[in-house]
Design an enzyme around this catalytic site. Structure first.
Site, PDB file in Angstrom:
ATOM      1  N   HIS A  51      -8.964  -5.939  -4.235  1.00 17.53           N
ATOM      2  CA  HIS A  51      -9.837  -5.121  -5.847  1.00 17.53           C
ATOM      3  C   HIS A  51      -9.522  -6.052  -7.213  1.00 17.53           C
ATOM      4  O   HIS A  51      -8.629  -5.184  -8.103  1.00 17.53           O
ATOM      5  CB  HIS A  51      -8.892  -4.471  -5.450  1.00 17.53           C
ATOM      6  N   ILE A  57      -8.154  -5.400 -11.054  1.00 21.29           N
ATOM      7  CA  ILE A  57      -8.013  -3.906 -11.805  1.00 21.29           C
ATOM      8  C   ILE A  57      -7.576  -3.054 -10.306  1.00 21.29           C
ATOM      9  O   ILE A  57      -8.164  -2.841  -9.171  1.00 21.29           O
ATOM     10  CB  ILE A  57      -9.463  -3.388 -12.425  1.00 21.29           C
ATOM     11  N   GLY A  60      -9.415   3.534  -9.022  1.00 28.97           N
ATOM     12  CA  GLY A  60      -9.279   4.884  -9.888  1.00 28.97           C
ATOM     13  C   GLY A  60      -8.287   5.689  -8.917  1.00 28.97           C
ATOM     14  O   GLY A  60      -8.082   6.411  -9.974  1.00 28.97           O
ATOM     15  N   VAL A  61      -9.371   5.087  -8.155  1.00 28.03           N
ATOM     16  CA  VAL A  61      -8.504   6.080  -7.046  1.00 28.03           C
ATOM     17  C   VAL A  61      -6.635   6.382  -6.483  1.00 28.03           C
ATOM     18  O   VAL A  61      -5.672   7.579  -6.167  1.00 28.03           O
ATOM     19  CB  VAL A  61      -9.763   6.303  -5.736  1.00 28.03           C
ATOM     20  N   GLU A  65      -4.255   9.220  -7.452  1.00 29.19           N
ATOM     21  CA  GLU A  65      -3.278   9.561  -6.596  1.00 29.19           C
ATOM     22  C   GLU A  65      -1.785   9.722  -7.530  1.00 29.19           C
ATOM     23  O   GLU A  65      -0.722  10.088  -7.484  1.00 29.19           O
ATOM     24  CB  GLU A  65      -3.125   7.999  -5.896  1.00 29.19           C
TER      25      GLU A  65
END
Length: 157
Positions: A51, A57, A60-61, A65
């Site tokens: 990723h 980067i 986002g999840v 979290e």
């Protein structure tokens, strides 16, 4: 009230472990109100392998979290002030609202996490979280969590 907590103290509270423990240190804590913490984002994080290989980067999840884990720390550290026995309990995400991603988080960044209580009940907590890199807001969300002991007859049983 300023109360810091290192990784050993965090691991005594949260059930998460590598590679899913996303809070390195608690820097301040005000019972039943707010908590600040951070995650050092390093290139060796396993998610950077895919990723994205040429432009790594933080997903986002995983930022959300990390905010959720900070919220769990706030709830569990506040338990004695709320007169709750949360020994053996786990915090589960129930809802995410007003989620916004504003800037990518990359290796070498320090992800500063700020979480504050909006509403707190016996089992349900609603909190607002913000994630920063330096002074820049990179993500934010309102998080609703259910806190209960595994095996309870809650809505996710």
């Amino acid at each position: 009230m300023d109360e810091s907590l290192d990784i050993a103290g965090i691991m005594n509270i949260l059930p998460h472990r590598y590679p899913f423990l996303l809070v390195d240190r608690v820097t301040s804590f005000e019972p039943l109100k707010r908590l600040t913490a951070y995650k050092n984002v390093t290139y060796n994080e396993p998610f950077f392998q895919g990723h994205f290989p040429r432009y790594p980067i933080m997903p986002g999840v995983l930022i959300i979290e990390a905010l959720g884990q900070a919220g769990g720390l706030l709830a569990f550290m506040s338990a004695e002030y709320a007169r709750q026995d949360l020994a053996g309990a786990i915090a589960y995400f129930m809802a995410l609202d007003k989620v916004k991603f504003r800037r990518p988080v990359m290796p070498g960044d320090r992800l500063d996490l700020k979480i504050e209580v909006l509403r707190q009940g016996t089992k349900y907590w609603k909190m607002r979280g913000q994630a920063f890199v330096g002074e820049t807001l990179v993500a934010e969300a309102e998080v609703t969590a259910l806190i209960e002991k595994p095996g309870s007859s809650g809505p996710i049983g």
